[in-house]
Design a protein around this motif. Structure first.
Motif, short mmCIF file in Angstrom:
data_model
loop_
_atom_site.label_atom_id
_atom_site.label_comp_id
_atom_site.label_asym_id
_atom_site.label_seq_id
_atom_site.Cartn_x
_atom_site.Cartn_y
_atom_site.Cartn_z
N ALA A 123 88.41 158.64 79.68
CA ALA A 123 87.12 158.16 79.17
C ALA A 123 85.97 159.04 79.66
CB ALA A 123 86.90 156.71 79.59
N LEU A 128 88.07 159.02 74.83
CA LEU A 128 88.33 157.66 74.35
C LEU A 128 87.16 157.07 73.57
CD1 LEU A 128 90.09 156.05 77.46
CD2 LEU A 128 91.12 157.24 75.52
N ASP A 129 86.10 157.81 73.40
CA ASP A 129 84.93 157.26 72.69
C ASP A 129 85.31 156.80 71.28
OD1 ASP A 129 83.45 157.82 74.89
OD2 ASP A 129 82.27 159.43 74.00
N ARG A 131 87.50 154.71 70.43
CA ARG A 131 88.93 154.48 70.24
C ARG A 131 89.38 153.26 71.03
NH1 ARG A 131 91.72 160.35 69.59
NH2 ARG A 131 93.25 158.98 68.62
N TYR A 147 81.93 152.73 80.35
CA TYR A 147 82.30 153.39 79.09
C TYR A 147 82.17 152.42 77.92
CZ TYR A 147 84.27 156.47 82.61
OH TYR A 147 84.44 157.27 83.72
N VAL A 150 83.99 152.87 74.44
CA VAL A 150 85.44 152.71 74.28
C VAL A 150 85.73 151.28 73.85
CG1 VAL A 150 87.68 152.86 75.42
CG2 VAL A 150 85.84 154.44 76.06
#
Length: 338
Positions: A123, A128-129, A131, A147, A150
């Motif tokens: 992340a 992982l943005d 997702r 995050y 995410v």
């Protein structure tokens, strides 16, 4: 089969970072490195590396000195990041610039896999943005705060989003690695390595991390004996009442106990076991699909097709073509053919 015809091994690099979780650092070598084809030939080459090739201290209080440095990432097809403790990725959402660059470059040609808090590292690198992902439930609140881009699901064992896969705690890392083997080479290969390691061959990724495991009373095996009994009768029309009667429980008590022990309803567990059996039969035999539908307990081809597509996104014949063909037909693509 001659040596020239042996399958090309899939290149895996396990990235050891400072304060890496020692147990998780060894999992890929065991579960990917131990995967072999029917002739006993390794299907993966697993290398452990640090970015600079130097030693790193583990969470267990000792240091390890891998044999490879960051240059191994250049040829990796899968990069595994085990869990870490005390990393800036977990405290302030940052990574060293060289680590971010290395992970992003590798992601251009390799799938990224994290175990437990390794998801913080992916992340922080921006992988992982937007997702879906998961991590250990104990750290989910901190992860979500650091995050927000995410799509965190803190309840599941692992998430497969095609070229990025994340898992929860230690045991869920094993589940994810077996899933990777199953996705790449089919259930028979994954079951083989699971048996060798004496672990459950399949726990569904969507299964909850929060499973109560009541201590059995003397002479009480819970629902385990009934699950074993049911596995020998998957082709039969097993009802909830049948399962409860075998356990000598009321339907209500059996359902509650079953969910406590497995994290699943009896119906969902049965469907998963029938899908697993159908996959094995599709991979390992030439049995007609219509017969497999009956033997696996689905009754009709339409029902088998529906359940298989819901589980892995492909139809029975497409699945058979995939795993009766070359062993490396799936690499960085999602197991769900979309």
């Amino acid at each position: 089969m001659s040596t020239a015809e042996a399958p090309e091994r899939h290149e895996v690099v396990v990235l050891a970072l400072p304060n890496t979780v020692a147990f998780e650092l060894g999992l890929p070598s065991r579960f990917l490195g131990g995967a072999v084809d029917a002739a006993g030939r390794p299907l993966y080459r697993v290398r452990v590396a640090t970015l600079d090739g130097g030693p790193v201290r583990t969470s267990a209080g000792y240091s390890v000195l891998p044999e490879h440095d960051g240059s191994a990432l250049a040829t990796a097809q899968t990069v595994v990041v085990p869990g870490v403790y005390g990393s800036p990725a977990m405290t302030d959402g940052t990574l060293l610039p060289e680590l971010t660059a290395a992970l992003r470059e590798a992601a251009g040609h390799a799938r990224s896999v994290s175990i437990c808090t390794g998801a913080f590292v992916l992340a922080a690198a921006g992988l992982l943005d937007g997702r879906p992902a998961t991590t250990h439930w104990m750290h989910s609140a901190a992860f979500a705060a650091l995050y927000p881009a995410v799509r965190l699901d803190p309840d599941v064992l692992f998430v497969d989003d095609g070229d990025v896969l994340t898992s929860a705690g230690n045991a869920a890392g094993i589940d994810l690695l077996l899933h990777v083997v199953r996705r790449d080479h089919g259930a028979e290969v994954a079951n083989r390595i699971a048996r060798r390691s004496v672990v459950a061959p399949w726990r569904d990724g969507g299964q909850s991390q929060f499973i109560e495991r009541p201590v059995p009373e003397p002479g009480d095996s819970g629902t385990a004996a009934t699950r074993t009994w049911a596995l020998d009768r998957l082709g039969e029309p097993l009802s909830l009442a049948d399962l409860a009667a075998h356990s000598a429980m009321s339907v209500r008590s059996f359902t509650r106990r079953f969910r406590q022990e497995t994290g699943l309803s009896p119906a969902r567990w049965l469907a998963q076991q029938r899908v697993a059996l159908a996959r094995q039969l599709l991979e390992a035999s030439d049995t007609p699909v219509e017969r497999i539908a009956v033997d696996a307990g689905f009754g009709t081809t339409a029902s088998l097709r529906q359940h298989l597509h819901a589980a892995i996104g492909v139809a029975p014949l497409a699945y058979r073509r995939t795993f009766r063909g070359t062993p490396d037909v799936i690499s960085n693509s999602s197991a769900s053919t979309r």
